[in-house]
Scaffold this active site. Structure first.
Site, mmCIF file in Angstrom:
data_model
loop_
_atom_site.group_PDB
_atom_site.id
_atom_site.type_symbol
_atom_site.label_atom_id
_atom_site.label_comp_id
_atom_site.label_asym_id
_atom_site.label_seq_id
_atom_site.Cartn_x
_atom_site.Cartn_y
_atom_site.Cartn_z
ATOM 1 N N GLY A 145 -5.283 -39.806 119.109
ATOM 2 C CA GLY A 145 -6.505 -39.945 119.285
ATOM 3 C C GLY A 145 -7.189 -41.173 118.613
ATOM 4 O O GLY A 145 -6.431 -41.709 117.607
ATOM 5 N N GLN A 182 -13.064 -46.941 114.439
ATOM 6 C CA GLN A 182 -11.501 -47.442 113.779
ATOM 7 C C GLN A 182 -11.220 -48.713 114.202
ATOM 8 O O GLN A 182 -10.270 -49.117 113.580
ATOM 9 C CB GLN A 182 -10.478 -46.279 114.288
ATOM 10 C CG GLN A 182 -10.743 -45.055 113.723
ATOM 11 C CD GLN A 182 -9.721 -44.098 113.964
ATOM 12 O OE1 GLN A 182 -9.750 -43.449 115.109
ATOM 13 N NE2 GLN A 182 -8.617 -43.735 113.242
ATOM 14 N N CYS A 195 -4.474 -38.946 110.492
ATOM 15 C CA CYS A 195 -5.496 -40.053 110.951
ATOM 16 C C CYS A 195 -4.827 -41.355 110.874
ATOM 17 O O CYS A 195 -4.447 -41.687 109.882
ATOM 18 C CB CYS A 195 -6.903 -40.027 110.303
ATOM 19 S SG CYS A 195 -8.154 -41.080 110.859
ATOM 20 N N LEU A 196 -4.947 -42.441 111.806
ATOM 21 C CA LEU A 196 -4.505 -43.692 112.042
ATOM 22 C C LEU A 196 -5.130 -44.373 110.940
ATOM 23 O O LEU A 196 -4.502 -45.494 110.332
ATOM 24 C CB LEU A 196 -4.475 -44.254 113.340
ATOM 25 C CG LEU A 196 -3.742 -43.683 114.492
ATOM 26 C CD1 LEU A 196 -4.030 -44.261 115.590
ATOM 27 C CD2 LEU A 196 -2.252 -43.692 114.150
ATOM 28 N N HIS A 205 -11.773 -34.168 115.839
ATOM 29 C CA HIS A 205 -11.653 -35.145 114.730
ATOM 30 C C HIS A 205 -12.155 -36.519 115.144
ATOM 31 O O HIS A 205 -12.927 -37.257 114.357
ATOM 32 C CB HIS A 205 -10.092 -35.241 114.776
ATOM 33 C CG HIS A 205 -9.395 -36.214 113.797
ATOM 34 N ND1 HIS A 205 -8.886 -36.056 112.602
ATOM 35 C CD2 HIS A 205 -9.647 -37.665 114.168
ATOM 36 C CE1 HIS A 205 -8.565 -37.143 112.123
ATOM 37 N NE2 HIS A 205 -9.014 -37.958 112.901
ATOM 38 N N GLU A 206 -12.030 -36.902 116.524
ATOM 39 C CA GLU A 206 -12.162 -38.232 116.950
ATOM 40 C C GLU A 206 -13.860 -38.504 117.129
ATOM 41 O O GLU A 206 -14.512 -39.341 116.710
ATOM 42 C CB GLU A 206 -11.899 -38.621 118.302
ATOM 43 C CG GLU A 206 -10.262 -38.676 118.447
ATOM 44 C CD GLU A 206 -9.627 -39.598 117.153
ATOM 45 O OE1 GLU A 206 -10.197 -40.335 116.587
ATOM 46 O OE2 GLU A 206 -8.488 -38.986 116.549
ATOM 47 N N HIS A 212 -15.273 -39.489 113.910
ATOM 48 C CA HIS A 212 -15.555 -40.776 113.384
ATOM 49 C C HIS A 212 -16.824 -41.459 113.783
ATOM 50 O O HIS A 212 -17.179 -42.352 113.164
ATOM 51 C CB HIS A 212 -14.156 -41.447 113.952
ATOM 52 C CG HIS A 212 -12.940 -41.317 113.406
ATOM 53 N ND1 HIS A 212 -12.577 -41.860 112.015
ATOM 54 C CD2 HIS A 212 -11.748 -40.635 113.611
ATOM 55 C CE1 HIS A 212 -11.336 -41.403 111.689
ATOM 56 N NE2 HIS A 212 -11.015 -41.064 113.010
HETATM 57 NI NI NI Z 1 -8.807 -40.208 112.688
#
Ligand code: NI
Length: 180
Positions: free
Chosen positions: A46, A51, A94-95, A136-137, A140
Protein backbone atom coordinates in the site's frame (compact mmCIF):
# COMPACT_ATOMS: atom_id res chain seq x y z
CA UNK A 1 5.02 5.85 -15.67
CA UNK A 2 7.52 7.09 -13.19
CA UNK A 3 9.00 6.03 -9.91
CA UNK A 4 8.41 8.54 -7.11
CA UNK A 5 10.58 9.21 -4.07
CA UNK A 6 9.15 7.84 -0.84
CA UNK A 7 9.50 10.15 2.17
CA UNK A 8 11.06 8.45 5.20
CA UNK A 9 10.18 9.36 8.81
CA UNK A 10 10.79 11.49 10.75
CA UNK A 11 9.56 14.14 8.32
CA UNK A 12 6.98 16.90 8.99
CA UNK A 13 5.35 16.19 5.60
CA UNK A 14 4.15 12.82 6.95
CA UNK A 15 2.26 14.55 9.79
CA UNK A 16 -0.03 16.74 7.63
CA UNK A 17 -3.68 16.30 6.73
CA UNK A 18 -4.25 15.70 3.01
CA UNK A 19 -6.83 17.57 0.94
CA UNK A 20 -9.94 16.18 -0.74
CA UNK A 21 -9.63 15.43 -4.46
CA UNK A 22 -12.15 17.57 -6.41
CA UNK A 23 -12.30 15.22 -9.36
CA UNK A 24 -10.22 12.25 -10.49
CA UNK A 25 -8.89 13.69 -13.74
CA UNK A 26 -6.12 12.44 -16.05
CA UNK A 27 -3.38 13.92 -13.84
CA UNK A 28 -4.81 12.20 -10.74
CA UNK A 29 -5.13 8.89 -12.62
CA UNK A 30 -1.48 9.21 -13.72
CA UNK A 31 -0.40 9.90 -10.15
CA UNK A 32 -2.28 6.76 -9.04
CA UNK A 33 -0.46 4.69 -11.69
CA UNK A 34 2.92 6.14 -10.67
CA UNK A 35 2.16 5.48 -7.00
CA UNK A 36 1.27 1.86 -7.79
CA UNK A 37 4.49 1.39 -9.75
CA UNK A 38 6.49 2.95 -6.89
CA UNK A 39 4.72 0.66 -4.39
CA UNK A 40 5.44 -2.52 -6.41
CA UNK A 41 9.08 -1.49 -6.84
CA UNK A 42 9.60 -0.82 -3.11
CA UNK A 43 8.05 -3.48 -2.64
CA UNK A 44 4.97 -2.76 -0.54
CA UNK A 45 1.26 -3.57 -0.34
CA UNK A 46 0.00 0.00 0.00
CA UNK A 47 1.03 3.61 -0.53
CA UNK A 48 -0.59 6.96 0.28
CA UNK A 49 -0.02 10.20 -1.67
CA UNK A 50 1.49 12.11 1.33
CA UNK A 51 4.28 9.49 1.35
CA UNK A 52 5.38 10.77 -2.07
CA UNK A 53 4.97 14.43 -1.08
CA UNK A 54 1.47 14.97 -2.53
CA UNK A 55 -1.02 16.21 0.09
CA UNK A 56 -4.11 14.73 -1.56
CA UNK A 57 -6.52 12.05 -0.33
CA UNK A 58 -5.29 9.29 -2.64
CA UNK A 59 -4.18 5.75 -1.78
CA UNK A 60 -3.23 2.65 -3.75
CA UNK A 61 -3.25 -0.88 -2.36
CA UNK A 62 -2.57 -4.40 -3.55
CA UNK A 63 -2.49 -7.01 -0.79
CA UNK A 64 -2.18 -9.94 -3.27
CA UNK A 65 0.17 -12.59 -1.90
CA UNK A 66 3.40 -13.34 -3.70
CA UNK A 67 2.69 -15.55 -6.72
CA UNK A 68 -0.98 -14.53 -6.83
CA UNK A 69 -2.22 -12.34 -9.70
CA UNK A 70 -2.01 -8.60 -8.96
CA UNK A 71 -5.14 -7.01 -7.49
CA UNK A 72 -4.43 -3.27 -7.55
CA UNK A 73 -6.94 -0.75 -6.21
CA UNK A 74 -6.74 3.00 -6.70
CA UNK A 75 -8.80 5.16 -4.36
CA UNK A 76 -9.45 8.88 -4.04
CA UNK A 77 -11.26 10.34 -1.00
CA UNK A 78 -11.67 6.94 0.71
CA UNK A 79 -14.17 7.01 3.58
CA UNK A 80 -14.93 4.29 6.08
CA UNK A 81 -18.73 4.14 6.20
CA UNK A 82 -18.92 1.11 8.52
CA UNK A 83 -16.49 -0.85 10.66
CA UNK A 84 -16.97 -3.99 12.74
CA UNK A 85 -16.89 -3.92 16.53
CA UNK A 86 -14.64 -6.95 16.34
CA UNK A 87 -10.97 -6.00 16.22
CA UNK A 88 -7.88 -7.93 15.23
CA UNK A 89 -4.17 -7.47 15.82
CA UNK A 90 -1.89 -7.46 12.79
CA UNK A 91 1.82 -6.84 12.43
CA UNK A 92 2.27 -3.69 10.35
CA UNK A 93 5.18 -2.08 8.57
CA UNK A 94 5.41 1.05 6.44
CA UNK A 95 7.51 2.13 3.47
CA UNK A 96 8.11 5.41 5.32
CA UNK A 97 9.40 3.54 8.42
CA UNK A 98 11.80 1.04 6.82
CA UNK A 99 12.49 -2.21 8.71
CA UNK A 100 10.17 -1.35 11.61
CA UNK A 101 7.24 -3.65 12.45
CA UNK A 102 4.76 -3.61 15.33
CA UNK A 103 1.40 -5.14 16.10
CA UNK A 104 -1.55 -2.77 15.64
CA UNK A 105 -5.15 -3.48 16.65
CA UNK A 106 -7.84 -2.28 14.24
CA UNK A 107 -11.45 -3.12 13.31
CA UNK A 108 -11.50 -6.47 11.50
CA UNK A 109 -13.99 -5.59 8.76
CA UNK A 110 -14.77 -2.28 7.07
CA UNK A 111 -16.95 -0.81 4.34
CA UNK A 112 -15.22 1.86 2.27
CA UNK A 113 -16.59 4.35 -0.22
CA UNK A 114 -14.21 6.03 -2.66
CA UNK A 115 -13.72 7.42 -6.16
CA UNK A 116 -11.91 5.07 -8.54
CA UNK A 117 -9.48 6.08 -11.30
CA UNK A 118 -12.44 6.88 -13.59
CA UNK A 119 -14.01 9.23 -11.02
CA UNK A 120 -16.77 6.65 -10.35
CA UNK A 121 -18.09 6.18 -6.81
CA UNK A 122 -17.48 2.66 -5.51
CA UNK A 123 -18.23 0.89 -2.24
CA UNK A 124 -16.42 -2.24 -1.12
CA UNK A 125 -16.31 -4.47 1.91
CA UNK A 126 -12.90 -5.53 3.11
CA UNK A 127 -11.56 -7.90 5.74
CA UNK A 128 -8.23 -9.53 6.51
CA UNK A 129 -5.11 -7.98 5.01
CA UNK A 130 -7.05 -5.73 2.61
CA UNK A 131 -8.90 -4.16 5.54
CA UNK A 132 -5.63 -3.60 7.44
CA UNK A 133 -3.86 -2.05 4.45
CA UNK A 134 -6.74 0.30 3.59
CA UNK A 135 -6.99 1.52 7.21
CA UNK A 136 -3.20 1.95 7.43
CA UNK A 137 -3.06 3.96 4.18
CA UNK A 138 -6.09 6.06 5.13
CA UNK A 139 -4.29 7.00 8.36
CA UNK A 140 -1.53 8.59 6.24
CA UNK A 141 -4.15 10.99 4.80
CA UNK A 142 -4.61 12.39 8.32
CA UNK A 143 -0.92 12.52 9.20
CA UNK A 144 -1.14 9.37 11.32
CA UNK A 145 1.53 6.66 11.20
CA UNK A 146 1.12 3.10 12.47
CA UNK A 147 3.44 3.92 15.37
CA UNK A 148 0.83 6.41 16.59
CA UNK A 149 -1.30 3.36 17.52
CA UNK A 150 1.31 1.73 19.78
CA UNK A 151 2.76 2.55 23.20
CA UNK A 152 4.87 5.70 23.67
CA UNK A 153 7.78 3.53 24.75
CA UNK A 154 7.78 1.48 21.53
CA UNK A 155 7.10 4.51 19.35
CA UNK A 156 9.97 6.49 20.88
CA UNK A 157 12.34 3.58 20.34
CA UNK A 158 11.37 3.32 16.67
CA UNK A 159 11.56 7.07 16.05
CA UNK A 160 14.98 7.25 17.72
CA UNK A 161 16.27 4.49 15.42
CA UNK A 162 14.86 6.24 12.34
CA UNK A 163 16.31 9.63 13.37
CA UNK A 164 19.72 8.04 13.87
CA UNK A 165 19.47 6.31 10.48
CA UNK A 166 18.59 9.61 8.79
CA UNK A 167 21.57 11.39 10.40
CA UNK A 168 23.91 8.66 9.23
CA UNK A 169 22.60 8.91 5.68
CA UNK A 170 22.82 12.71 5.63
CA UNK A 171 26.43 12.70 6.85
CA UNK A 172 27.33 9.95 4.34
CA UNK A 173 25.84 12.08 1.55
CA UNK A 174 27.72 15.18 2.73
CA UNK A 175 30.94 13.21 2.92
CA UNK A 176 30.41 11.92 -0.65
CA UNK A 177 29.86 15.50 -1.88
CA UNK A 178 32.94 16.86 -0.07
CA UNK A 179 35.22 14.15 -1.42
CA UNK A 180 33.77 14.26 -4.95
NI1 NI B 1 2.54 3.39 5.71
Amino acid sequence: MALLEIIVAPDPRLKKKAETVERVDAATAKLMTDMLETMYEAPGVGLAAPQVGVLKRIIVVDPAREGAPPAPMKMANPEIIWSSDETKPHEEGCLSLPDEYEEVIRPDKIKVRYLDEHNEIRTIEADGLLSVVIQHEMDHLNGTLFVDHISNLKRNMIMRRLTKQKKLQTSAKRHALETA
